[in-house]
Design a protein around this motif. Structure first.
Motif, PDB file in Angstrom:
ATOM      1  N   ARG A 151       0.845  -1.197   0.000  1.00 56.87           N
ATOM      2  CA  ARG A 151       0.000   0.000   0.000  1.00 56.87           C
ATOM      3  C   ARG A 151       0.876   1.241   0.000  1.00 56.87           C
ATOM      4  O   ARG A 151       1.891   1.298   0.690  1.00 56.87           O
ATOM      5  N   PHE A 152       0.474   2.233  -0.799  1.00 59.31           N
ATOM      6  CA  PHE A 152       1.166   3.514  -0.781  1.00 59.31           C
ATOM      7  C   PHE A 152       0.796   4.266   0.499  1.00 59.31           C
ATOM      8  O   PHE A 152      -0.341   4.188   0.980  1.00 59.31           O
ATOM      9  N   ILE A 153       1.775   4.989   1.045  1.00 57.61           N
ATOM     10  CA  ILE A 153       1.568   5.760   2.267  1.00 57.61           C
ATOM     11  C   ILE A 153       2.126   7.165   2.061  1.00 57.61           C
ATOM     12  O   ILE A 153       2.773   7.457   1.045  1.00 57.61           O
ATOM     13  N   PHE A 177       5.860   3.379   0.199  1.00 58.78           N
ATOM     14  CA  PHE A 177       4.867   2.324   0.366  1.00 58.78           C
ATOM     15  C   PHE A 177       5.313   1.347   1.429  1.00 58.78           C
ATOM     16  O   PHE A 177       6.495   1.229   1.747  1.00 58.78           O
ATOM     17  N   GLN A 178       4.343   0.658   2.002  1.00 62.37           N
ATOM     18  CA  GLN A 178       4.601  -0.338   3.032  1.00 62.37           C
ATOM     19  C   GLN A 178       4.086  -1.697   2.585  1.00 62.37           C
ATOM     20  O   GLN A 178       3.220  -1.798   1.722  1.00 62.37           O
ATOM     21  N   PHE A 179       4.625  -2.741   3.200  1.00 56.96           N
ATOM     22  CA  PHE A 179       4.173  -4.101   2.928  1.00 56.96           C
ATOM     23  C   PHE A 179       4.422  -4.943   4.172  1.00 56.96           C
ATOM     24  O   PHE A 179       5.146  -4.541   5.083  1.00 56.96           O
ATOM     25  N   THR A 180       3.806  -6.100   4.195  1.00 56.58           N
ATOM     26  CA  THR A 180       3.961  -7.011   5.322  1.00 56.58           C
ATOM     27  C   THR A 180       4.868  -8.161   4.921  1.00 56.58           C
ATOM     28  O   THR A 180       4.608  -8.854   3.935  1.00 56.58           O
ATOM     29  N   GLU A 181       5.972  -8.359   5.665  1.00 51.37           N
ATOM     30  CA  GLU A 181       6.937  -9.405   5.331  1.00 51.37           C
ATOM     31  C   GLU A 181       7.881  -9.619   6.515  1.00 51.37           C
ATOM     32  O   GLU A 181       8.412  -8.663   7.073  1.00 51.37           O
ATOM     33  N   ARG A 196      12.626   1.072 -10.791  1.00 50.61           N
ATOM     34  CA  ARG A 196      13.621   1.741  -9.960  1.00 50.61           C
ATOM     35  C   ARG A 196      13.595   1.140  -8.556  1.00 50.61           C
ATOM     36  O   ARG A 196      12.534   0.981  -7.963  1.00 50.61           O
ATOM     37  N   THR A 197      14.782   0.796  -8.068  1.00 54.72           N
ATOM     38  CA  THR A 197      14.896   0.225  -6.733  1.00 54.72           C
ATOM     39  C   THR A 197      14.733   1.318  -5.695  1.00 54.72           C
ATOM     40  O   THR A 197      15.394   2.354  -5.761  1.00 54.72           O
ATOM     41  N   SER A 198      13.855   1.086  -4.763  1.00 54.60           N
ATOM     42  CA  SER A 198      13.613   2.081  -3.718  1.00 54.60           C
ATOM     43  C   SER A 198      14.501   1.794  -2.511  1.00 54.60           C
ATOM     44  O   SER A 198      15.032   0.693  -2.352  1.00 54.60           O
ATOM     45  N   THR A 239      10.946   3.706  -0.080  1.00 58.80           N
ATOM     46  CA  THR A 239      10.788   5.117  -0.441  1.00 58.80           C
ATOM     47  C   THR A 239      11.572   5.407  -1.713  1.00 58.80           C
ATOM     48  O   THR A 239      12.617   4.803  -1.975  1.00 58.80           O
ATOM     49  N   LEU A 240      11.039   6.339  -2.511  1.00 59.87           N
ATOM     50  CA  LEU A 240      11.680   6.699  -3.777  1.00 59.87           C
ATOM     51  C   LEU A 240      11.359   8.157  -4.081  1.00 59.87           C
ATOM     52  O   LEU A 240      10.203   8.584  -3.993  1.00 59.87           O
TER      53      LEU A 240
END
Length: 198
Positions: free
Chosen positions: A115-117, A136-140, A160-162, A170-171
């Motif tokens: 999800r974008f934050i 963005f955030q994710f669960t892992e 692009r690698t964030s 973040t990017l």
């Protein structure tokens, strides 16, 4: 008549996992593991691989070593940490083992809940600024790399690698041209499982 007896009180030694065994304390998204270990012994007899499963149970797998190398193939492994111990007997029944527990984590679960934050702008909005800061955030449990795929107004795409810190990517984008830009999130864990937003 004469008889000969060879006295052998020396146990197999110098145990080490070798290729194709994965490195110790690593993650794998594959539920099949091929393992091999090597040891030093003049009169090898039988080798054992003891596997400790995530459920807390243990199973010994037997192999006949060839040139001091024992090979095993394990399949249908469940998610979780698996412990491996090496044992070998010589023909005089002396037994040796490795002193360090070997661990491989099976992880077949991809990152979820992408999800974008903030400070990312809301979806389908306009911006007068050619600079965009995305997050963005994710669960892992075992995060590794996160990326954002950018779809530019001219129809081209670029990954692009964030910057990844924990479960947040973040990017910062600079000098964007006028037009519609599309953004897709990707996240990888240390086992190589990948997920994206839908």
């Amino acid at each position: 008549y004469n008889i000969s007896i060879t006295l052998d009180t020396t146990s197999p030694s110098t145990f080490r996992f070798i290729n194709p065994t994965r490195s110790n304390n690593t993650n794998s998204s594959n539920t099949t593991l091929d393992l091999a270990f090597q040891f030093s012994e003049s009169n090898p007899d039988t080798a054992f691989l003891q596997v400790g499963f995530p459920s807390g149970t243990y199973t010994n797998y037997t192999a006949t070593p060839s040139s001091g190398i024992a090979r095993y193939s394990l399949s249908s492994l469940s998610d979780g940490i698996h412990n491996f111990s090496m044992f070998a007997n010589d023909t005089s029944n002396n037994q040796g083992t490795n002193s360090t527990l070997y661990k491989i984590n099976i992880d077949t679960t991809s990152p979820t809940s992408l999800r974008f934050i903030s400070p990312t702008k809301s979806n389908n909005t306009d911006s007068v600024n050619s600079t965009l800061d995305l997050a963005f955030q994710f669960t892992e449990t075992n995060p590794h790399i996160s990326q954002i795929q950018i779809g530019f107004p001219n129809g081209t795409y670029e990954n692009r690698t964030s910057s990844t810190s924990g479960n947040t990517g973040t990017l910062a984008l600079r000098g964007l041209e006028n037009g519609l830009h599309n953004f897709t999130m990707f996240a990888n864990d240390t086992a190589g499982n990948q997920a994206t937003n839908t």
